[in-house]
Design a protein around this motif. Structure first.
Motif, PDB file in Angstrom:
ATOM      1  N   TRP A 122       0.855  -1.181   0.000  1.00 13.42           N
ATOM      2  CA  TRP A 122       0.000   0.000   0.000  1.00 13.42           C
ATOM      3  C   TRP A 122       0.895   1.236   0.000  1.00 13.42           C
ATOM      4  CZ3 TRP A 122      -4.998  -0.953  -0.793  1.00 13.42           C
ATOM      5  CH2 TRP A 122      -5.533  -2.177  -0.369  1.00 13.42           C
ATOM      6  N   ASP A 123       0.303   2.358  -0.325  1.00 15.82           N
ATOM      7  CA  ASP A 123       1.014   3.628  -0.289  1.00 15.82           C
ATOM      8  C   ASP A 123       1.607   3.855   1.098  1.00 15.82           C
ATOM      9  OD1 ASP A 123       1.741   6.362  -0.981  1.00 15.82           O
ATOM     10  OD2 ASP A 123       0.086   6.944   0.328  1.00 15.82           O
ATOM     11  N   GLY A 124       2.901   4.170   1.130  1.00 16.69           N
ATOM     12  CA  GLY A 124       3.586   4.421   2.387  1.00 16.69           C
ATOM     13  C   GLY A 124       4.562   3.330   2.766  1.00 16.69           C
ATOM     14  N   SER A 125       4.347   2.108   2.280  1.00 17.60           N
ATOM     15  CA  SER A 125       5.276   1.019   2.598  1.00 17.60           C
ATOM     16  C   SER A 125       6.550   1.157   1.775  1.00 17.60           C
ATOM     17  CB  SER A 125       4.607  -0.332   2.339  1.00 17.60           C
ATOM     18  OG  SER A 125       4.165  -0.437   1.007  1.00 17.60           O
ATOM     19  N   GLU A 126       7.540   0.318   2.063  1.00 16.55           N
ATOM     20  CA  GLU A 126       8.805   0.391   1.338  1.00 16.55           C
ATOM     21  C   GLU A 126       8.552   0.227  -0.156  1.00 16.55           C
ATOM     22  OE1 GLU A 126      11.409   1.163   2.993  1.00 16.55           O
ATOM     23  OE2 GLU A 126      10.615   0.837   4.994  1.00 16.55           O
ATOM     24  N   LEU A 127       9.185   1.077  -0.965  1.00 16.01           N
ATOM     25  CA  LEU A 127       8.906   1.089  -2.395  1.00 16.01           C
ATOM     26  C   LEU A 127       9.203  -0.253  -3.057  1.00 16.01           C
ATOM     27  CD1 LEU A 127      10.252   4.635  -3.377  1.00 16.01           C
ATOM     28  CD2 LEU A 127       7.866   3.918  -3.152  1.00 16.01           C
ATOM     29  N   GLY A 128      10.257  -0.929  -2.595  1.00 17.20           N
ATOM     30  CA  GLY A 128      10.628  -2.197  -3.202  1.00 17.20           C
ATOM     31  C   GLY A 128       9.740  -3.362  -2.815  1.00 17.20           C
ATOM     32  N   LEU A 129       8.844  -3.140  -1.850  1.00 16.98           N
ATOM     33  CA  LEU A 129       7.994  -4.223  -1.370  1.00 16.98           C
ATOM     34  C   LEU A 129       7.089  -4.768  -2.476  1.00 16.98           C
ATOM     35  CD1 LEU A 129       7.299  -5.824   1.161  1.00 16.98           C
ATOM     36  CD2 LEU A 129       5.599  -4.100   1.725  1.00 16.98           C
ATOM     37  N   LYS A 130       6.711  -3.909  -3.402  1.00 12.54           N
ATOM     38  CA  LYS A 130       5.796  -4.310  -4.469  1.00 12.54           C
ATOM     39  C   LYS A 130       6.387  -5.419  -5.332  1.00 12.54           C
ATOM     40  CE  LYS A 130       2.658  -2.012  -7.708  1.00 12.54           C
ATOM     41  NZ  LYS A 130       2.304  -0.704  -8.320  1.00 12.54           N
ATOM     42  N   SER A 131       7.711  -5.417  -5.505  1.00 10.71           N
ATOM     43  CA  SER A 131       8.365  -6.400  -6.379  1.00 10.71           C
ATOM     44  C   SER A 131       9.160  -7.440  -5.601  1.00 10.71           C
ATOM     45  CB  SER A 131       9.303  -5.672  -7.355  1.00 10.71           C
ATOM     46  OG  SER A 131       8.621  -4.703  -8.111  1.00 10.71           O
ATOM     47  N   LEU A 132       9.086  -7.409  -4.281  1.00  6.03           N
ATOM     48  CA  LEU A 132       9.925  -8.281  -3.479  1.00  6.03           C
ATOM     49  C   LEU A 132       9.651  -9.755  -3.759  1.00  6.03           C
ATOM     50  CD1 LEU A 132      12.017  -8.635  -1.226  1.00  6.03           C
ATOM     51  CD2 LEU A 132      10.161  -8.407   0.444  1.00  6.03           C
ATOM     52  N   ALA A 133       8.377 -10.156  -3.726  1.00 12.80           N
ATOM     53  CA  ALA A 133       8.037 -11.566  -3.905  1.00 12.80           C
ATOM     54  C   ALA A 133       8.306 -12.048  -5.319  1.00 12.80           C
ATOM     55  CB  ALA A 133       6.580 -11.808  -3.520  1.00 12.80           C
ATOM     56  N   SER A 134       7.995 -11.216  -6.302  1.00  8.96           N
ATOM     57  CA  SER A 134       8.152 -11.639  -7.700  1.00  8.96           C
ATOM     58  C   SER A 134       9.611 -11.677  -8.135  1.00  8.96           C
ATOM     59  CB  SER A 134       7.361 -10.712  -8.626  1.00  8.96           C
ATOM     60  OG  SER A 134       7.820  -9.368  -8.512  1.00  8.96           O
ATOM     61  N   SER A 135      10.471 -10.880  -7.508  1.00  6.70           N
ATOM     62  CA  SER A 135      11.875 -10.821  -7.916  1.00  6.70           C
ATOM     63  C   SER A 135      12.771 -11.736  -7.092  1.00  6.70           C
ATOM     64  CB  SER A 135      12.387  -9.381  -7.803  1.00  6.70           C
ATOM     65  OG  SER A 135      12.374  -8.967  -6.439  1.00  6.70           O
ATOM     66  N   GLY A 136      12.348 -12.092  -5.872  1.00 10.61           N
ATOM     67  CA  GLY A 136      13.208 -12.838  -4.969  1.00 10.61           C
ATOM     68  C   GLY A 136      13.209 -14.330  -5.222  1.00 10.61           C
ATOM     69  N   LEU A 137      14.205 -14.992  -4.650  1.00 10.65           N
ATOM     70  CA  LEU A 137      14.249 -16.446  -4.654  1.00 10.65           C
ATOM     71  C   LEU A 137      13.472 -16.971  -3.451  1.00 10.65           C
ATOM     72  CD1 LEU A 137      18.042 -17.056  -5.462  1.00 10.65           C
ATOM     73  CD2 LEU A 137      16.114 -17.026  -7.061  1.00 10.65           C
ATOM     74  N   GLY A 138      13.288 -18.280  -3.422  1.00 10.73           N
ATOM     75  CA  GLY A 138      12.645 -18.913  -2.284  1.00 10.73           C
ATOM     76  C   GLY A 138      13.384 -20.158  -1.877  1.00 10.73           C
ATOM     77  N   GLY A 139      13.032 -20.690  -0.736  1.00 13.53           N
ATOM     78  CA  GLY A 139      13.641 -21.919  -0.270  1.00 13.53           C
ATOM     79  C   GLY A 139      12.945 -22.417   0.977  1.00 13.53           C
ATOM     80  N   THR A 140      13.264 -23.639   1.372  1.00 14.72           N
ATOM     81  CA  THR A 140      12.772 -24.198   2.628  1.00 14.72           C
ATOM     82  C   THR A 140      13.950 -24.753   3.406  1.00 14.72           C
ATOM     83  OG1 THR A 140      12.364 -26.400   1.708  1.00 14.72           O
ATOM     84  CG2 THR A 140      10.552 -24.819   1.588  1.00 14.72           C
ATOM     85  N   ASP A 141      13.826 -24.716   4.729  1.00 11.08           N
ATOM     86  CA  ASP A 141      14.884 -25.256   5.580  1.00 11.08           C
ATOM     87  C   ASP A 141      14.359 -25.355   7.004  1.00 11.08           C
ATOM     88  OD1 ASP A 141      17.356 -26.221   6.404  1.00 11.08           O
ATOM     89  OD2 ASP A 141      18.475 -24.732   5.247  1.00 11.08           O
ATOM     90  N   ASN A 142      15.146 -25.974   7.860  1.00 15.46           N
ATOM     91  CA  ASN A 142      14.824 -25.977   9.284  1.00 15.46           C
ATOM     92  C   ASN A 142      14.924 -24.554   9.810  1.00 15.46           C
ATOM     93  OD1 ASN A 142      14.699 -28.737   9.010  1.00 15.46           O
ATOM     94  ND2 ASN A 142      16.665 -29.123  10.001  1.00 15.46           N
ATOM     95  N   PHE A 143      13.974 -24.167  10.668  1.00 12.30           N
ATOM     96  CA  PHE A 143      13.914 -22.796  11.157  1.00 12.30           C
ATOM     97  C   PHE A 143      13.493 -22.836  12.614  1.00 12.30           C
ATOM     98  CE2 PHE A 143      11.629 -18.607  11.474  1.00 12.30           C
ATOM     99  CZ  PHE A 143      12.723 -17.795  11.233  1.00 12.30           C
ATOM    100  N   PHE A 156      10.822 -19.606   3.177  1.00 12.47           N
ATOM    101  CA  PHE A 156      11.269 -18.228   3.359  1.00 12.47           C
ATOM    102  C   PHE A 156      11.749 -17.681   2.019  1.00 12.47           C
ATOM    103  CE2 PHE A 156      14.835 -21.021   4.237  1.00 12.47           C
ATOM    104  CZ  PHE A 156      15.891 -20.468   3.529  1.00 12.47           C
ATOM    105  N   GLY A 157      11.805 -16.369   1.922  1.00 15.79           N
ATOM    106  CA  GLY A 157      12.274 -15.714   0.714  1.00 15.79           C
ATOM    107  C   GLY A 157      13.707 -15.242   0.855  1.00 15.79           C
ATOM    108  N   ILE A 158      14.372 -15.064  -0.279  1.00 18.94           N
ATOM    109  CA  ILE A 158      15.734 -14.529  -0.328  1.00 18.94           C
ATOM    110  C   ILE A 158      15.701 -13.325  -1.261  1.00 18.94           C
ATOM    111  CG2 ILE A 158      18.142 -14.997  -0.891  1.00 18.94           C
ATOM    112  CD1 ILE A 158      17.537 -17.975  -0.457  1.00 18.94           C
ATOM    113  N   PRO A 159      15.878 -12.109  -0.743  1.00 21.21           N
ATOM    114  CA  PRO A 159      15.724 -10.912  -1.584  1.00 21.21           C
ATOM    115  C   PRO A 159      16.718 -10.890  -2.744  1.00 21.21           C
ATOM    116  CG  PRO A 159      15.746 -10.328   0.753  1.00 21.21           C
ATOM    117  CD  PRO A 159      16.161 -11.762   0.666  1.00 21.21           C
ATOM    118  N   ARG A 160      16.219 -10.368  -3.865  1.00 22.50           N
ATOM    119  CA  ARG A 160      17.075 -10.163  -5.025  1.00 22.50           C
ATOM    120  C   ARG A 160      16.927  -8.751  -5.583  1.00 22.50           C
ATOM    121  NH1 ARG A 160      19.928 -13.093  -3.258  1.00 22.50           N
ATOM    122  NH2 ARG A 160      20.744 -15.089  -4.013  1.00 22.50           N
ATOM    123  N   LEU A 161      16.644  -7.812  -4.666  1.00 22.88           N
ATOM    124  CA  LEU A 161      16.693  -6.396  -4.984  1.00 22.88           C
ATOM    125  C   LEU A 161      16.852  -5.621  -3.681  1.00 22.88           C
ATOM    126  CD1 LEU A 161      13.207  -4.822  -5.802  1.00 22.88           C
ATOM    127  CD2 LEU A 161      13.474  -6.914  -4.492  1.00 22.88           C
TER     128      LEU A 161
END
Length: 545
Positions: A122-143, A156-161
Motif C-alpha cells: 500500500w502507499d507508504g510502505s517500502e517502495l521495493g515491497l511491491k516487487s519483493l516476492a516476484s523478484s526474490g528467490l525462495g527456499g525451505t529449511d529448518n527454522f 522463506f524468501g531470499i531478496p534479489r533487490l
C-alpha cells in the motif's frame, strides 16, 4: 483411554484443529552478538537459527510482511554508508550460506517454496515491497526462533533487490495478516491464536530492559492502565482511513516535558496528525518538517551536522552538551498518553565500526525524529519503548497500552472464539482454564485450518468420529462451521488469502462476531446482537471496539 486422548491431540493438530494446551511463546528482543569472533558485534533483535548444521541469524519483527526474508551473500547493503563486508554482515544480522545447509531446498520464488506468493503493498510502505516476492528467490529449511520448536521445511524468501533502503537492516520476520510464520506455528500446535504482542524494551541506559515479542497472547506485567483497541484497516495512507500496517492512530498533541515541570506543545491550535504504527522503523517519529522546526524553536537547539548515517539512519545530530534533556509525550485522540523518556529518543550516536564492533559517540545525541515531505507520518520502534502493542489477526484488531518496563513477565493466553468453543466443548482433550485465564480470551469469527497427508487424515478421522460420537455430538456443528470459514479464508497452500482480511473487516463493521470478556483495563458495556448480550469495548469516540 489415555493413549487415545494423546493420539487425538496429535491428530487434531494435524487436522488443523487448535491445540487447547498451547501456551504463549515469548521471544526476546535483545542485543545479539552477530560475529562469533567479535564480542561487541551487537545488533538488537530476535536470535534465531536456520539450516543444518545451524547458522545463527538475527530477526526483526515486521508488521505487514507475510513472509520471512533471509539475506544471503547478496545482502544489498548501501555501499555509500556501509563501507565493507563486516559492517554489512553485522547490520544484516549475519548472512545465510545456503550451500552449507544439508536441509536447504531451493525454489524459484517464495510462492513455489510454499509461502505467500505476494506481499501486501500500500502507499507508504517500502517502495521495493511491491516487487519483493516476484523478484526474490525462495527456499525451505529448518527454522528455529530462540529455542522454540524447530519448523522443518519452513518456507522463506531470499531478496534479489534492494527493497528496504538498507536502514531497517535485519532479516525481517513477517507477522502480517497472512504470516507464514504464525500460520506454521498454529498448524504445528504451538499456538492457539495468530496474535502477537511487542515491547521494544529500554536501551542505552545503565540498567537496560530487554524487549519481547509474545506470540499467542501478551505480557500482563508489561502493560499499565486502560487500553485502546481499534480495527486493523489495511489500505493507502492517502485518501483512506487505512495504513500499510493496518494500524492508524490520530495524535491530538505532542508535548515536550521540560525538567522544571513545564510542558510545551509542538502542535498548532486545533490540529491533529494521522500516523501509522510501524514497529520496524528505526526512529521514534517521522512527521512533517514543521514539527521538527517547532522542536528546535521551543528547545532553542539545532542540529550541528547532516542527518545520521548510523543505525538510526536520518536522525538529527545534536551536541550532547546543549541537547534538550526533557521527555516527550504523545496524546492520542483515544485519550491514551504515552510518555517517552529522553534516553529513548535522544540516545548517543550509535553505529557499526569497520571491524564489526558497535560503537557510541557520547558527545553526540541523535534526535530520533525526522522530517518528511509528502510522506505518511509514522511512529516507529522507539514509540514501543513506552507503549505496548498487541495485534490480533483472528479478530482483526490492534490494542495499545502504556508500557511498564518491567524485567518480570506474566504471559496471558489470548484465544479466538473458535478455539475457545472447541476447547470448552471438549473437556477430555484440555483442562478447563482458571477463572483468571477465562477472563482473558478475545473473540474472533476466524478459523485457521491445515492440510495433511491422506493416510494420516483417514486414520485420524476414523478415531475422531468414534470419539466425537461417544463424547460430543455437538462437535459436528463445529466442523461445519470450520468448513464455512475455510471457504472464506483458505487457499490450498495453507496460508491465508486476502479474502480473510476483508471478511474480518466486514464482520467488524457489521458487529456480527461475538466479543468475549474484557482485557485488563477495559470498560465494557453491554451491546445486544444476534439474540444475545455480549460485552464490547467502548472507545472514547463511541465506536465499538
Amino acid at each position: 483411554m489415555i493413549p487415545l486422548l494423546v493420539f487425538l491431540s496429535l491428530a487434531g493438530t494435524a487436522l488443523g484443529l487448535p491445540n487447547c494446551d498451547a501456551e504463549p511463546l515469548q521471544l526476546p528482543l535483545q542485543d545479539v552478538q552477530v560475529l562469533s569472533d567479535k564480542k561487541d558485534s551487537f545488533m538488537r533483535g530476535i536470535p534465531a537459527q536456520i539450516g543444518r548444521p545451524v547458522q545463527n541469524i538475527v530477526l526483526l519483527p515486521w508488521a505487514e510482511l507475510n513472509n520471512t526474508w533471509i539475506y544471503d551473500s547478496e545482502a544489498y547493503c548501501d555501499k555509500t554508508i556501509i563501507w565493507n563486508d563486516n559492517i554489512c554482515r553485522v547490520r544484516r544480522g549475519n548472512l545465510l550460506k545456503e550451500e552449507e545447509s544439508t536441509t536447504y531446498i531451493k525454489a524459484n520464488n517464495i510462492g513455489a517454496a510454499g509461502g505467500a506468493p505476494t506481499e501486501t503493498y500500500w502507499d507508504g510502505s517500502e517502495l521495493g515491497l511491491k516487487s519483493l516476492a516476484s523478484s526474490g528467490l525462495g527456499g525451505t529449511d529448518n527454522f528455529q526462533v530462540n529455542g522454540t520448536q524447530v519448523l522443518t521445511g519452513f518456507p522463506f524468501g531470499i531478496p534479489r533487490l534492494s527493497w528496504d533502503h538498507g536502514y531497517t537492516m535485519l532479516h525481517p520476520l513477517g507477522l502480517g495478516s497472512n504470516s507464514t510464520y504464525l500460520n506454521a506455528l498454529r498448524d504445528a500446535g504451538q499456538l492457539s491464536s495468530r496474535i502477537w504482542s511487542l515491547f521494544w524494551g529500554r536501551m542505552w541506559v545503565d540498567e537496560p530492559v530487554d524487549g519481547s515479542l509474545v506470540l499467542g497472547g501478551y505480557d500482563e506485567n508489561k502493560v499499565i492502565g486502560q487500553n485502546y483497541t481499534a480495527p486493523l484497516n489495511f489500505g493507502d495512507f492517502k485518501g483512506s482511513s487505512g495504513c500499510w500496517t493496518g494500524m492508524k492512530v490520530t495524535i491530538s498533541d505532542i508535548k515536550l516535558n521540560f525538567r522544571d515541570g513545564r510542558d510545551k506543545s509542538l502542535f498548532p491550535p486545533n490540529t491533529a496528525l494521522s500516523c501509522c504504527l510501524v514497529p520496524q522503523r528505526q526512529l521514534l517519529l517521522e512527521a512533517p518538517f514543521s514539527y521538527l522546526e517547532t522542536f528546535e524553536n521551543i528547545t532553542q537547539t539545532s542540529p550541528f551536522d547532516s542527518p545520521s548515517y548510523g543505525l538510526h539512519w536520518s536522525a538529527q545530530l545534536f551536541d550532547a552538551k546543549t541537547a534538550f534533556d526533557g521527555d516527550i509525550t504523545f496524546s492520542l485522540s483515544s485519550g491514551l498518553e504515552i510518555r517517552v523518556p529522553n534516553s529513548q529518543y535522544m540516545p548517543p550516536f550509535v553505529d557499526i565500526e569497520r571491524n564489526g564492533s558497535r560503537i557510541f559517540k557520547n558527545e553526540t545525541r541523535e534526535l530520533l525524529i525526522n522530517g518528511v515531505d509528502n510522506q505518511p507520518a509514522t511512529l516507529g520502534r522507539y514509540f514501543f519503548t513506552s507503549a505496548y502493542l498487541m495485534v490480533d489477526h483472528d479478530a482483526g484488531t490492534f490494542t495499545l497500552w502504556k508500557a511498564n518496563p518491567s524485567k518480570t513477565s506474566k504471559l496471558v493466553k489470548v484465544t479466538d472464539l473458535k478455539t475457545s468453543t472447541q476447547c470448552t466443548n471438549n473437556p477430555a482433550a484440555t483442562e478447563q482454564p482458571t477463572e483468571e485465564a477465562a477472563a482473558q480470551p478475545r473473540a474472533s469469527g476466524a478459523v485457521i485450518g491445515g492440510s495433511v497427508a491422506g493416510g494420516v487424515v483417514g486414520l485420524a478421522l476414523i478415531v475422531l468420529a468414534v470419539f466425537f460420537f461417544l463424547r460430543h455430538k455437538q462437535r459436528s456443528n463445529n466442523v461445519e462451521d470450520a468448513s464455512r470459514a475455510e471457504s472464506l479464508g483458505h487457499s490450498p497452500g495453507g496460508y491465508k488469502s486476502p479474502v480473510y482480511a476483508q471478511a474480518a473487516k466486514d464482520n467488524w463493521q457489521r458487529g456480527s462476531y461475538h466479543v468475549p470478556q474484557e482485557l485488563p483495563g477495559s470498560n465494557p458495556v453491554p451491546f445486544e446482537f444476534e439474540g444475545s448480550t455480549q460485552s464490547v469495548y467502548e472507545m472514547g469516540d463511541g465506536q465499538r471496539k
